[in-house]
Design a protein around this motif. Structure first.
Motif, PDB file in Angstrom:
ATOM      1  N   SER A 143       6.871   6.568  -9.110  1.00 12.12           N
ATOM      2  CA  SER A 143       6.901   5.461  -8.151  1.00 12.12           C
ATOM      3  C   SER A 143       8.056   5.719  -7.204  1.00 12.12           C
ATOM      4  O   SER A 143       9.193   5.331  -7.474  1.00 12.12           O
ATOM      5  CB  SER A 143       7.067   4.142  -8.920  1.00 12.12           C
ATOM      6  OG  SER A 143       6.985   3.034  -8.055  1.00 12.12           O
ATOM      7  N   HIS A 151       8.136   5.489  -3.531  1.00 10.37           N
ATOM      8  CA  HIS A 151       8.204   4.952  -2.161  1.00 10.37           C
ATOM      9  C   HIS A 151       8.976   3.631  -2.145  1.00 10.37           C
ATOM     10  O   HIS A 151      10.086   3.564  -1.603  1.00 10.37           O
ATOM     11  CB  HIS A 151       6.780   4.810  -1.621  1.00 10.37           C
ATOM     12  CG  HIS A 151       6.692   4.466  -0.161  1.00 10.37           C
ATOM     13  ND1 HIS A 151       7.601   4.899   0.760  1.00 10.37           N
ATOM     14  CD2 HIS A 151       5.768   3.735   0.537  1.00 10.37           C
ATOM     15  CE1 HIS A 151       7.259   4.437   1.963  1.00 10.37           C
ATOM     16  NE2 HIS A 151       6.157   3.729   1.850  1.00 10.37           N
ATOM     17  N   HIS A 152       8.423   2.597  -2.749  1.00  9.43           N
ATOM     18  CA  HIS A 152       9.095   1.285  -2.783  1.00  9.43           C
ATOM     19  C   HIS A 152       9.109   0.691  -4.190  1.00  9.43           C
ATOM     20  O   HIS A 152       9.213  -0.534  -4.327  1.00  9.43           O
ATOM     21  CB  HIS A 152       8.403   0.303  -1.835  1.00  9.43           C
ATOM     22  CG  HIS A 152       8.685   0.569  -0.390  1.00  9.43           C
ATOM     23  ND1 HIS A 152       9.932   0.394   0.169  1.00  9.43           N
ATOM     24  CD2 HIS A 152       7.880   1.022   0.619  1.00  9.43           C
ATOM     25  CE1 HIS A 152       9.884   0.712   1.457  1.00  9.43           C
ATOM     26  NE2 HIS A 152       8.660   1.111   1.751  1.00  9.43           N
ATOM     27  N   ASN A 206       6.692   0.200  -5.963  1.00  9.34           N
ATOM     28  CA  ASN A 206       5.525  -0.685  -6.089  1.00  9.34           C
ATOM     29  C   ASN A 206       4.823  -0.484  -7.432  1.00  9.34           C
ATOM     30  O   ASN A 206       4.521  -1.445  -8.143  1.00  9.34           O
ATOM     31  CB  ASN A 206       4.516  -0.398  -4.962  1.00  9.34           C
ATOM     32  CG  ASN A 206       5.073  -0.701  -3.584  1.00  9.34           C
ATOM     33  OD1 ASN A 206       5.899  -1.593  -3.437  1.00  9.34           O
ATOM     34  ND2 ASN A 206       4.625   0.020  -2.565  1.00  9.34           N
ATOM     35  N   THR A 207       4.565   0.770  -7.750  1.00 11.38           N
ATOM     36  CA  THR A 207       3.845   1.069  -8.990  1.00 11.38           C
ATOM     37  C   THR A 207       4.700   0.712 -10.202  1.00 11.38           C
ATOM     38  O   THR A 207       4.186   0.231 -11.211  1.00 11.38           O
ATOM     39  CB  THR A 207       3.452   2.563  -9.033  1.00 11.38           C
ATOM     40  OG1 THR A 207       2.869   2.923  -7.777  1.00 11.38           O
ATOM     41  CG2 THR A 207       2.485   2.849 -10.154  1.00 11.38           C
ATOM     42  N   ILE A 226      -0.385   6.247  -4.061  1.00 10.06           N
ATOM     43  CA  ILE A 226      -1.249   7.295  -3.490  1.00 10.06           C
ATOM     44  C   ILE A 226      -0.475   7.920  -2.334  1.00 10.06           C
ATOM     45  O   ILE A 226       0.016   7.208  -1.445  1.00 10.06           O
ATOM     46  CB  ILE A 226      -2.587   6.708  -2.992  1.00 10.06           C
ATOM     47  CG1 ILE A 226      -3.348   6.043  -4.155  1.00 10.06           C
ATOM     48  CG2 ILE A 226      -3.444   7.786  -2.321  1.00 10.06           C
ATOM     49  CD1 ILE A 226      -3.721   6.970  -5.295  1.00 10.06           C
ATOM     50  N   TYR A 227      -0.349   9.225  -2.385  1.00  7.76           N
ATOM     51  CA  TYR A 227       0.390   9.951  -1.352  1.00  7.76           C
ATOM     52  C   TYR A 227      -0.530  11.055  -0.820  1.00  7.76           C
ATOM     53  O   TYR A 227      -0.951  11.929  -1.599  1.00  7.76           O
ATOM     54  CB  TYR A 227       1.684  10.550  -1.926  1.00  7.76           C
ATOM     55  CG  TYR A 227       2.411   9.586  -2.853  1.00  7.76           C
ATOM     56  CD1 TYR A 227       3.304   8.634  -2.352  1.00  7.76           C
ATOM     57  CD2 TYR A 227       2.177   9.608  -4.220  1.00  7.76           C
ATOM     58  CE1 TYR A 227       3.941   7.740  -3.197  1.00  7.76           C
ATOM     59  CE2 TYR A 227       2.803   8.723  -5.071  1.00  7.76           C
ATOM     60  CZ  TYR A 227       3.686   7.788  -4.557  1.00  7.76           C
ATOM     61  OH  TYR A 227       4.300   6.897  -5.400  1.00  7.76           O
ATOM     62  N   GLY A 281      -3.603  10.925  -0.099  1.00  7.23           N
ATOM     63  CA  GLY A 281      -4.914  10.918  -0.757  1.00  7.23           C
ATOM     64  C   GLY A 281      -4.914  11.338  -2.211  1.00  7.23           C
ATOM     65  O   GLY A 281      -5.982  11.571  -2.790  1.00  7.23           O
ATOM     66  N   THR A 294      -1.102   2.056  -6.902  1.00 10.64           N
ATOM     67  CA  THR A 294      -0.897   1.162  -5.758  1.00 10.64           C
ATOM     68  C   THR A 294      -1.094   2.014  -4.516  1.00 10.64           C
ATOM     69  O   THR A 294      -0.832   3.215  -4.532  1.00 10.64           O
ATOM     70  CB  THR A 294       0.506   0.525  -5.761  1.00 10.64           C
ATOM     71  OG1 THR A 294       1.501   1.541  -5.614  1.00 10.64           O
ATOM     72  CG2 THR A 294       0.766  -0.252  -7.041  1.00 10.64           C
ATOM     73  N   GLY A 343      -3.761   2.293   1.849  1.00  4.78           N
ATOM     74  CA  GLY A 343      -5.097   2.281   2.440  1.00  4.78           C
ATOM     75  C   GLY A 343      -6.178   2.007   1.422  1.00  4.78           C
ATOM     76  O   GLY A 343      -6.847   0.984   1.455  1.00  4.78           O
ATOM     77  N   TYR A 361       3.329  -2.204  -0.770  1.00  5.71           N
ATOM     78  CA  TYR A 361       4.066  -2.166   0.501  1.00  5.71           C
ATOM     79  C   TYR A 361       4.193  -0.718   0.974  1.00  5.71           C
ATOM     80  O   TYR A 361       4.610   0.163   0.219  1.00  5.71           O
ATOM     81  CB  TYR A 361       5.438  -2.793   0.293  1.00  5.71           C
ATOM     82  CG  TYR A 361       6.332  -2.854   1.508  1.00  5.71           C
ATOM     83  CD1 TYR A 361       5.828  -3.208   2.753  1.00  5.71           C
ATOM     84  CD2 TYR A 361       7.696  -2.582   1.402  1.00  5.71           C
ATOM     85  CE1 TYR A 361       6.648  -3.275   3.860  1.00  5.71           C
ATOM     86  CE2 TYR A 361       8.541  -2.655   2.497  1.00  5.71           C
ATOM     87  CZ  TYR A 361       8.002  -3.002   3.731  1.00  5.71           C
ATOM     88  OH  TYR A 361       8.818  -3.071   4.819  1.00  5.71           O
TER      89      TYR A 361
HETATM   90  C1  LIG Z   1       4.381  10.062   2.020  1.00 10.29           C
HETATM   91  C2  LIG Z   1       3.413   8.931   1.798  1.00 10.29           C
HETATM   92  C3  LIG Z   1       2.037   9.171   1.875  1.00 10.29           C
HETATM   93  C4  LIG Z   1       1.122   8.129   1.651  1.00 10.29           C
HETATM   94  N1  LIG Z   1      -0.209   8.410   1.705  1.00 10.29           N
HETATM   95  C5  LIG Z   1      -1.103   7.417   1.408  1.00 10.29           C
HETATM   96  C6  LIG Z   1      -2.506   7.701   1.400  1.00 10.29           C
HETATM   97  O1  LIG Z   1      -2.950   8.818   1.623  1.00 10.29           O
HETATM   98  N2  LIG Z   1      -3.353   6.676   1.117  1.00 10.29           N
HETATM   99  C7  LIG Z   1      -2.918   5.417   0.847  1.00 10.29           C
HETATM  100  O2  LIG Z   1      -3.732   4.525   0.585  1.00 10.29           O
HETATM  101  N3  LIG Z   1      -1.582   5.118   0.841  1.00 10.29           N
HETATM  102  C8  LIG Z   1      -0.669   6.088   1.121  1.00 10.29           C
HETATM  103  N4  LIG Z   1       0.679   5.805   1.078  1.00 10.29           N
HETATM  104  C9  LIG Z   1       1.124   4.443   0.707  1.00 10.29           C
HETATM  105  C10 LIG Z   1       1.519   4.355  -0.776  1.00 10.29           C
HETATM  106  O3  LIG Z   1       0.474   4.803  -1.611  1.00 10.29           O
HETATM  107  C11 LIG Z   1       1.862   2.913  -1.184  1.00 10.29           C
HETATM  108  O4  LIG Z   1       2.921   2.409  -0.400  1.00 10.29           O
HETATM  109  C12 LIG Z   1       2.208   2.862  -2.663  1.00 10.29           C
HETATM  110  O5  LIG Z   1       2.246   1.517  -3.080  1.00 10.29           O
HETATM  111  C13 LIG Z   1       3.541   3.517  -2.967  1.00 10.29           C
HETATM  112  O6  LIG Z   1       3.812   3.381  -4.330  1.00 10.29           O
HETATM  113  P1  LIG Z   1       5.284   3.536  -4.938  1.00 10.29           P
HETATM  114  O7  LIG Z   1       6.180   2.523  -4.261  1.00 10.29           O
HETATM  115  O8  LIG Z   1       5.070   3.238  -6.382  1.00 10.29           O
HETATM  116  O9  LIG Z   1       5.701   4.949  -4.700  1.00 10.29           O
HETATM  117  C14 LIG Z   1       1.594   6.808   1.328  1.00 10.29           C
HETATM  118  C15 LIG Z   1       2.983   6.592   1.278  1.00 10.29           C
HETATM  119  C16 LIG Z   1       3.890   7.628   1.488  1.00 10.29           C
HETATM  120  C17 LIG Z   1       5.374   7.362   1.399  1.00 10.29           C
END
Ligand SMILES: Cc1cc2nc3c(=O)[nH]c(=O)nc-3n(C[C@H](O)[C@H](O)[C@H](O)COP(=O)(O)O)c2cc1C
Length: 149
Positions: free
Chosen positions: A9, A11-12, A14-15, A53-54, A56, A81, A84, A111
């Motif tokens: 997790s 990014h934020h 979230n997961t 998801i990063y 895809g 989480t 998109g 987020y």
């Molecule tokens: C580098 C990056 C790439 C991402 N690519 C996607 C994506 O391809 N599809 C999608 O639905 N969300 C994408 N996201 C959004 C994240 O999946 C979403 O914010 C997720 O909740 C992050 O989870 P985390 O905070 O647990 O890391 C992306 C975010 C980042 C930072």
């Protein structure tokens, strides 16, 4: 039922919010795949993989962890989480290779301030919210119920 969730997790958090609410309520073990790359999972009855998801895919650390550590013939559930849409394909192939069974999937918005979204203050602000966390708990409760536990 001895359960572990392997998550990333980055990014934020979230997961992590989803993983923590399940872990706190049901006493499951958690492993941060961004920090721990090897672990014997043979003592667990149920294994979860969770991440944002990063590009895809689920986080590469979780995919690598599954590749290295998932024992054959296990019951597995998936959590993500997303900004998109949820995509579990990346890890499903590995689970299939190891004759695993996917017993449940949970996903919710998280987020997202990646790239251009940052310019508009991000999307899915406030997620996961209380409703998402309640749904996650209900998801895990349902998994336990299906297994008569
Ligand atoms: C580098 C990056 C790439 C991402 N690519 C996607 C994506 O391809 N599809 C999608 O639905 N969300 C994408 N996201 C959004 C994240 O999946 C979403 O914010 C997720 O909740 C992050 O989870 P985390 O905070 O647990 O890391 C992306 C975010 C980042 C930072």
């Amino acid at each position: 039922m001895k359960t572990v969730i392997i998550y990333a997790s980055v990014h934020h958090n979230n997961t992590k919010k989803i993983v923590d609410v399940i872990a706190d309520e049901y006493g499951v073990d958690i492993i941060d795949a961004a920090k721990i790359t090897e672990k014997d999972l043979s003592g667990y009855d149920l294994i979860g993989f969770a991440s944002g998801i990063y590009f895809g895919k689920m986080h590469q650390a979780v995919i690598n962890f599954a590749e290295v550590n998932l024992p054959e013939d296990m019951d597995v559930f998936l959590i993500c989480t997303y900004g998109g849409k949820p995509v579990f394909d990346s890890i499903k192939g590995i689970i299939k290779e190891k004759q695993g069974r996917i017993v449940g999937e949970f996903s919710c918005k998280g987020y997202d301030t990646f790239g251009p979204f940052k310019l508009i203050g991000g999307i899915s602000k406030g997620h996961p919210d209380k409703n998402d966390l309640d749904n996650a708990k209900a998801f895990f409760k349902g998994l336990c119920k299906n297994r008569n536990l």
